[in-house]
Design an enzyme around this catalytic site. Structure first.
Site, short mmCIF file in Angstrom:
data_model
loop_
_atom_site.label_atom_id
_atom_site.label_comp_id
_atom_site.label_asym_id
_atom_site.label_seq_id
_atom_site.Cartn_x
_atom_site.Cartn_y
_atom_site.Cartn_z
N ASP A 167 0.86 -1.19 0.00
CA ASP A 167 0.00 0.00 0.00
C ASP A 167 0.89 1.24 0.00
O ASP A 167 0.62 2.22 0.68
CB ASP A 167 -0.93 -0.02 1.22
CG ASP A 167 -2.02 1.06 1.14
OD1 ASP A 167 -2.32 1.55 0.03
OD2 ASP A 167 -2.56 1.43 2.20
N ASP A 188 2.74 2.56 7.71
CA ASP A 188 1.46 1.90 7.39
C ASP A 188 1.67 0.54 6.73
O ASP A 188 1.34 0.34 5.57
CB ASP A 188 0.63 2.83 6.49
CG ASP A 188 -0.86 2.50 6.57
OD1 ASP A 188 -1.23 1.55 7.29
OD2 ASP A 188 -1.65 3.21 5.91
N1 LIG Z 1 5.04 7.21 13.09
C1 LIG Z 1 4.34 8.29 12.69
N2 LIG Z 1 4.80 9.53 12.93
C2 LIG Z 1 4.11 10.61 12.51
N3 LIG Z 1 2.92 10.57 11.90
C3 LIG Z 1 2.38 9.35 11.65
C4 LIG Z 1 3.07 8.15 12.03
N4 LIG Z 1 2.30 7.10 11.66
C5 LIG Z 1 1.21 7.61 11.07
N5 LIG Z 1 1.24 8.96 11.06
C6 LIG Z 1 0.22 9.87 10.50
O1 LIG Z 1 -1.05 9.25 10.62
C7 LIG Z 1 -1.63 9.02 9.34
C8 LIG Z 1 -2.34 7.67 9.29
O2 LIG Z 1 -1.42 6.62 9.60
P1 LIG Z 1 -1.30 5.32 8.74
O3 LIG Z 1 -0.27 4.45 9.39
O4 LIG Z 1 -1.08 5.66 7.29
O5 LIG Z 1 -2.71 4.62 8.97
P2 LIG Z 1 -4.00 4.44 8.05
O6 LIG Z 1 -3.71 5.00 6.66
O7 LIG Z 1 -4.20 2.97 8.04
O8 LIG Z 1 -5.06 5.20 8.76
C9 LIG Z 1 -0.47 9.12 8.37
O9 LIG Z 1 -0.85 9.57 7.09
C10 LIG Z 1 0.46 10.12 9.03
O10 LIG Z 1 0.09 11.44 8.69
MG LIG Z 2 -2.07 5.19 5.58
#
Ligand SMILES: Nc1ncnc2c1ncn2[C@@H]1O[C@H](COP(=O)(O)OP(=O)(O)O)[C@@H](O)[C@H]1O
Ligand SMILES: [Mg+2]
Length: 218
Positions: free
Chosen positions: A103, A120
């Site tokens: 993804d 992610d």
């Molecule tokens: N380790 C991290 N540090 C900073 N921001 C994060 C981190 N993990 C996720 N985010 C923020 O949160 C959002 C959603 O996280 P993500 O892992 O992509 O989950 P999902 O898309 O499944 O909701 C990301 O687009 C990013 O902006």
């Molecule tokens: Mg995501």
């Protein structure tokens, strides 16, 4: 931040119990994060699962805020080519460690002051023995080309996904493999011998038919 993912997993309403479901997706992501960090890929450091939520290092913009996603960053053509190259290198390192993200896009890459960090990973798949691994890898790589292609249009023509997979399949892929972005279209028949055999068989069959027909005339 991770609660969205938990909600998504819970919604599926599958035959799994809550605990089984939680540990399944968490362990897959935690183990992917460790495997990738070991392989030299820039990913957040996981701290563990607490109450069904995966806690990890916050990727920061250097001023104490969460780093922006790649989708929010502008690039000169030069910077786009450079960042695209770094991310391809990360994809290759992942594949050398046996994993395909699945993804990968400008929404699952954060930009900190040192460069891109991949996030992610709950759907990352094992590259070996998974029929979806190849199309997933090719899509991940195509997503990178189409994002960076906005800033450096020549990237839209590149075929790094097919090239990376071909090297991987033949056992030649290493984190240092040189990539060109070009692959030759293979238009030789998959099996030349069997094609020749078919032509010979058809000829013999025609010959026999002629002989049979000649026989009827007698
Ligand atoms: N380790 C991290 N540090 C900073 N921001 C994060 C981190 N993990 C996720 N985010 C923020 O949160 C959002 C959603 O996280 P993500 O892992 O992509 O989950 P999902 O898309 O499944 O909701 C990301 O687009 C990013 O902006
Ligand atoms: Mg995501």
């Amino acid at each position: 931040m991770k609660s969205t993912r938990l909600a998504r997993a819970m919604e599926k309403g599958s035959r799994f119990g809550r605990e089984e479901l939680e540990s399944a997706w968490q362990n897959a992501e935690v183990s992917a994060l460790y495997r990738l960090a070991d392989a030299g890929v820039r990913v957040p450091v996981p701290y563990g699962c607490f109450d069904g939520v995966l806690l990890m290092e916050m990727v920061s913009d250097g001023a104490g805020h969460p780093a922006p996603r790649l989708s929010e960053v502008d690039f000169t053509p030069e910077e786009a080519r450079d960042c695209h190259g770094r991310l391809l290198r990360e994809v290759v390192r992942m594949l050398c460690a046996g994993l395909v993200h699945g993804d990968l896009s400008e929404y699952n890459i954060l930009m900190d002051p040192q460069g891109p960090v991949i996030i992610d990973l709950p759907q990352a798949v094992d590259a070996a023995g998974n029929n979806h691994a190849r199309p997933m890898l090719e899509r991940d790589v195509a997503n990178l080309a189409s994002f960076f292609g906005q800033f450096a249009p020549e990237l839209l023509e590149s075929r790094y996904g097919a090239e990376i997979w071909a090297l991987y399949e033949s056992g030649e892929l290493t984190p240092e493999s040189e990539l060109t972005g070009m692959v030759e279209d293979d238009d030789t028949p998959a099996d030349l011998d069997s094609l020749l055999r078919e032509i010979m068989d058809a000829r013999e069959e025609a010959e026999r038919r002629r002989e049979r027909e000649a026989g009827h005339d007698d």
